[in-house]
Write an enzyme that holds these catalytic residues in place. Structure first.
Site, mmCIF file in Angstrom:
data_model
loop_
_atom_site.group_PDB
_atom_site.id
_atom_site.type_symbol
_atom_site.label_atom_id
_atom_site.label_comp_id
_atom_site.label_asym_id
_atom_site.label_seq_id
_atom_site.Cartn_x
_atom_site.Cartn_y
_atom_site.Cartn_z
ATOM 1 N N GLY A 1 53.291 -51.247 1.491
ATOM 2 C CA GLY A 1 53.741 -50.779 0.185
ATOM 3 C C GLY A 1 52.773 -51.181 -0.910
ATOM 4 C CE LYS B 1 54.572 -58.339 1.241
ATOM 5 N NZ LYS B 1 53.927 -58.951 2.421
ATOM 6 C CD GLN C 1 49.125 -47.707 -2.289
ATOM 7 O OE1 GLN C 1 48.498 -47.481 -3.313
ATOM 8 N NE2 GLN C 1 49.861 -46.797 -1.690
ATOM 9 N N GLY C 2 48.946 -51.643 0.333
ATOM 10 C CA GLY C 2 48.663 -51.729 1.749
ATOM 11 C C GLY C 2 49.630 -50.864 2.517
ATOM 12 C CG ASP D 1 45.932 -59.025 8.547
ATOM 13 O OD1 ASP D 1 44.818 -58.683 8.989
ATOM 14 O OD2 ASP D 1 46.529 -58.376 7.675
#
Length: 975
Positions: free
Chosen positions: A659, A675, A655-656, A771
């Site tokens: 979502g 995802k 989870q992030g 990232d």
């Protein structure tokens, strides 16, 4: 009475119409009046002549629906008049239990309906119910105590939800209960002593909850209990020795609880026991003598504080798995392990065993192609071997961290002393393909070739079945594959060729999840199952009509999917035991209602003026044409829901902020990661398509591949290849019991760097990731690293009109604290060196096991200080074991160069890859053998002198940096 009812019906109908029209407009032809009166008469006749659902039960069903949330509208037909005669979804009725003239609810089937909300207490009013099934939904709240009022109940199936609270005592007074499944919820509180009254109950499946307190000794009086699965709870107290008196118990699985004391010696008297699993239960004392259990096949007592020697009594010939690892056992490895013909796994690592390594354990085993035997003796005090270790290829032996590996005269066993990755039981069953069939395709994508049938090959449409073995009695499935197919097809009354095992996955427990396809028999008409056969097969699964197996243990149905030619079938409603009069009445009632509605609608249409026909619905206006992108498959929302069991919590793997990520199994058996964006993080249509088009161009073995997408029903989902070993962060954290060795960490670093180098130099157009972090580097089944999550990625700058390429992109700062390039943070200038900095932080995590920021400390600063003070080995992760010191120093130096504040002082990603390859070539050959062609340019190599010198120099994790500074020589470890 009949006359009053009839007159009342006529008056009611006339009143309804008169309320709509004034007296002046009440003008109807004689024919119209006759039509309305006739329909009322038909409705009255069907009401008098037909059984209807018991009033209390109908009210209870409506209360149940009111307390549930149904986002998929699976219960949309629960607003029809009568539950039993109107075929409410999941409601099955009969009228054979009482002579009261009413229909009664027999079964409530709500498997995988994506329901949430709570269970209404009115459920207890379904007093004739036999099966209550709400498996694999998202229902919360407590289990209603009123269920204890359903004395006819046989199957209580509530597993796979979010239920909380304690177990009601009232459930212990269900005299006919055969099975209680509440596993995978959040149930707390004690196990009620009243459960000792469940004399007909065979199955207690209550694992993966928070049930606490003492196991009631009173349960020992249960005469029928076969399976007791209470693993992964918070149970405490002692193990009741009285459990040995249970006459039918075959599986006792209590892993991951917190018991006191020892394993009762009386457990050696459980004559019917097939599996005893007490892993990680805080148990002490000796291993009991289990040699008197004639058919014991699976024993797991690992991760306790069990001491003393291992009993030497002869064990059952059925034994497949013995795990006594991570205890305090001493003494020799007993000879009784040398006479187990079906042994698959013997784990004794991390004890204090002494004496000889037995070379005779596999001599009584006849290996075939699929048999495997794992002997894990790591981290003991074994000093020598008996005979010569020359096992066949089917046998894996692990001897690392034993004195025998350090003996100069034992060079012949060096292959058994290295770190080895992977464990038995993680392999997938090979997909059963149709390679023998002719190349022409079947008539539809839902049809497949069926082999080994009476006509060799034919096209047929399969049923898709999710199936799980909850407590298998083996560690390796492949030797049992053919036996399983015979077992399941015999139980289902199918021919062997009608079953295909598409894939299987070992889950925590260990439990074995399978994806199956069931094919119809060959005939000369339509090669599909008819509705009767579909109902029969599903009923076999959900009624547990397939007999229990000693080796395969209990099973559960996860889903039963109808696609293609079966989509219109209704599997929730097998024929109920309803009388012909009831069915006739239901039909007449439907006709009557239809006629009445038609008459009223006709009158309304005649009275109203100016109605425009052909109005397009809002839904159609709001619908959008399906999008297509070359090379990427578009999935429907239905396919995504099916793949994840309606996005069940048990399928969620991450989870992030965007979502949640789910593990899914597509209709063809492919395991994927899905995802799913939260509603608040949905992109615009253009942005979403742009991202998919960008990702569809990325093809590299060290980048997670995009397989497809879903842009339907207000959802945005991306479908990626599934990475079974999770994130790099998990693998280097305390969550993994077997930390990665240095060689594997170096391999992961090199693979990650290659993936990012591809983004910077070979992707079209080039990309800055923005990232990079340990949780965005994923590991596949072979621990090959792949870079993931391109949600923050930006295209690299393009040449301007004069052909010059800007050195940066000006953009809002985004990324993860601890990994952010300081210059990018200050200037908002994103460059390729920003990714280099983030990857350098990942390298430091690999070397130290630390997180980028912890307890207010920064990993870059802490490692820099240790490096400048000559104390670098003091911060190296002790979990790596022994490692070549010069290789580690070069790796640390590279990582710190990547993390320089000055952008120009950092190496390019091409330089990072080159230096890592140089370090790899310095590694000993025994370590580099874990990789296939990992160095891109084998012609480049370090000098012979340095290479040879470094092959035998290893630093022990027990040696601190201060020891090295003070002149302690690094450990010389023969490899």
């Amino acid at each position: 009475m009949v006359k009053l009812y009839f007159v009342h019906s006529i008056r009611t109908t006339k009143l309804l119409i008169s309320r709509r029209y004034s007296k002046s407009s009440w003008k109807m032809s004689k024919a119209t009046k006759v039509l309305l009166l006739g329909t009322v008469l038909a409705l009255w006749l069907c009401s008098v002549g037909a059984n209807i659902t018991d009033v209390n039960e109908a009210a209870a069903l409506r209360a149940i629906k009111k307390s549930l949330k149904d986002p998929m509208r699976n219960l949309r037909n629960w607003n029809r008049k009568d539950p039993c005669t109107s075929n409410w979804t999941g409601v099955m009725c009969f009228n054979a239990t009482a002579n009261d003239g009413y229909l009664h609810v027999r079964e409530l089937r709500m498997l995988n309906k994506n329901l949430s909300g709570t269970l209404a207490p009115q459920i207890g009013q379904l007093s004739y119910m036999i099966i209550l099934d709400f498996m694999w939904n998202k229902i919360s709240g407590a289990i209603p105590k009123e269920i204890g009022d359903i004395k006819s109940l046989q199957l209580l199936l509530l597993n796979g939800n979010q239920l909380t609270g304690s177990l009601p005592d009232e459930l212990g007074y269900l005299p006919n209960l055969d099975r209680i499944q509440i596993d995978q919820n959040q149930i707390s509180g004690p196990l009620p002593k009243s459960f000792a009254n469940l004399n007909k109950t065979k199955h207690f499946h209550m694992n993966n909850n928070s049930i606490s307190g003492q196991l009631p000794p009173e349960l020992s009086t249960l005469p029928s209990l076969v399976h007791m699965l209470l693993d992964n709870n918070n149970l405490s107290g002692y193990l009741p020795p009285e459990f040995s008196k249970m006459p039918s118990l075959r599986i006792l699985q209590l892993d991951n609880n917190h018991f006191d004391g020892t394993i009762p010696a009386s457990y050696g008297n459980m004559s019917n026991l097939l599996k005893l699993s007490l892993r990680n239960c805080s148990l002490e004392g000796p291993v009991p003598d289990l040699g008197r259990i004639p058919n014991l096949a699976y024993l797991d007592l690992s991760w306790n504080q069990i001491n003393g020697s291992i009993p030497s009594n002869k064990l059952s010939d059925d034994m497949t798995t013995i795990d006594l690892s991570n205890n305090m056992l001493s003494g020799p490895i007993p000879a009784n392990f040398s006479s187990l013909p079906n042994l698959q796994r013997l784990s004794l690592q991390n004890n204090s065993l002494t004496g000889l390594v037995p070379s005779s354990i596999w001599r009584n085993i006849t290996f075939n192609e699929t048999d495997r035997l794992l002997l894990d003796f790591q981290k003991n005090m074994l000093s020598n071997i008996s005979g010569t270790l020359n096992p066949p290829a089917n046998v894996t032996i692990r001897l690392q961290d034993n004195p025998v590996c350090n003996a100069a005269n034992q060079l012949s066993i060096v292959q058994f002393c290295g770190s080895q990755n992977g464990t038995l039981g993680e392999e997938d069953a090979p997909t059963e393909s149709s390679a023998k069939c002719p190349p022409q395709s079947c008539p539809s994508e839902y049809y497949e070739y069926v082999e080994e049938s009476p006509i060799s090959c034919f096209c047929a449409a399969p049923l898709l079945v999710g199936y799980r073995l909850k407590s298998p009695g083996f560690s390796n499935f492949l030797p049992y594959k053919d036996r399983f197919k015979v077992y399941l097809t015999t139980g289902l009354k199918l021919d062997l060729y009608q079953l295909s095992i598409v894939s299987l996955i070992w889950e925590e427990g260990p439990r074995l999840r399978m994806y199956l396809k069931l094919f119809p028999k060959f005939n000369n008409q339509s090669n599909i199952f008819n509705s009767t056969e579909i109902q029969r097969l599903r009923r076999m699964f959900v009624w547990w009509d397939i007999p229990d197996s000693s080796i395969f243990g209990p099973y559960e149905l996860l889903y039963f999917t109808l696609v293609g030619p079966y989509e219109e079938y209704t599997i929730d409603l097998p024929k109920s035991s309803i009388s012909k009069g009831a069915l006739a009445g239901a039909v007449l009632g439907s006709i009557a209602v239809a006629v009445i509605l038609s008459a009223i609608v006709a009158i309304l249409i005649m009275r109203r003026k100016g109605i425009k026909y052909g109005v397009i619905s809002k839904k159609r206006l709001s619908s959008k044409p399906p999008i297509k992108i070359d090379g990427v498959k578009g999935f429907s929302f239905r396919e995504m829901a099916m793949a994840t069991n309606n996005f069940n919590n048990s399928a969620q793997v991450g989870q992030g902020g965007y979502g949640k990520v789910y593990k899914g199994i597509l209709a063809d058996g492919t395991v994927v990661a899905i995802k799913r964006a939260l509603e608040g993080s949905l992109q615009g249509e253009k942005e979403f398509l742009t991202e998919i088009e960008l990702l569809s161009r990325l093809h590299h073995r060290n980048l997670v591949a995009l397989l497809g997408y879903c842009d339907e029903e207000g959802e945005q989902m991306l479908v990626y290849e599934f990475m079974p070993n999770g994130t790099l962060r998990d693998c280097i954290s305390a969550r993994k019991k077997e930390p990665l060795g240095f060689a594997m960490r170096l391999r992961i670093a090199l693979a990650s760097a290659k993936g990012i180098l591809y983004l910077h130099t070979e992707a079209d157009p080039p990309i800055f990731h923005r990232d990079i972090k340990a949780s965005n580097i994923l590991l596949d089944s072979k621990l090959i690293a792949k870079v993931a999550d391109f949600g923050l990625s930006r295209l690299a700058p393009v040449p301007d009109l004069e052909g010059d390429i800007p050195g940066h992109i000006s953009t809002v700062v985004k990324g993860t604290p601890g990994y952010l390039d300081p210059e990018y943070f200050l200037t908002h200038k994103l460059t390729d060196k920003s990714d280099v900095y983030s990857l350098g932080v990942v390298f430091l995590e690999l070397l130290t096991g630390m997180q980028p920021i912890w307890h207010g400390k920064n990993i870059v600063r802490e490692v820099n200080i240790a490096y400048e003070c000559g104390m670098i080995f003091s911060v190296i992760d002790g979990g790596m074991g022994s490692y070549p010191s010069e290789c580690v120093e070069k790796f640390v130096s590279l990582a710190l160069r990547c993390c320089k504040d000055d952008t120009d002082a950092r190496p390019s990603m091409a330089d990072v890859v080159r230096i890592l390859e140089e370090i790899w070539r310095m590694m000993p050959e025994s370590d580099t053998s874990i990789s296939e062609s990992i160095v891109t340019d084998p012609k480049k190599s370090s000098s012979p002198s340095s290479s040879v010198a470094m092959k035998n120099i290893y630093v022990s994790s027990d040696i601190s940096g201060s020891d090295l500074v003070s002149g302690v020589t690094p450990m010389i470890a023969p490899r």
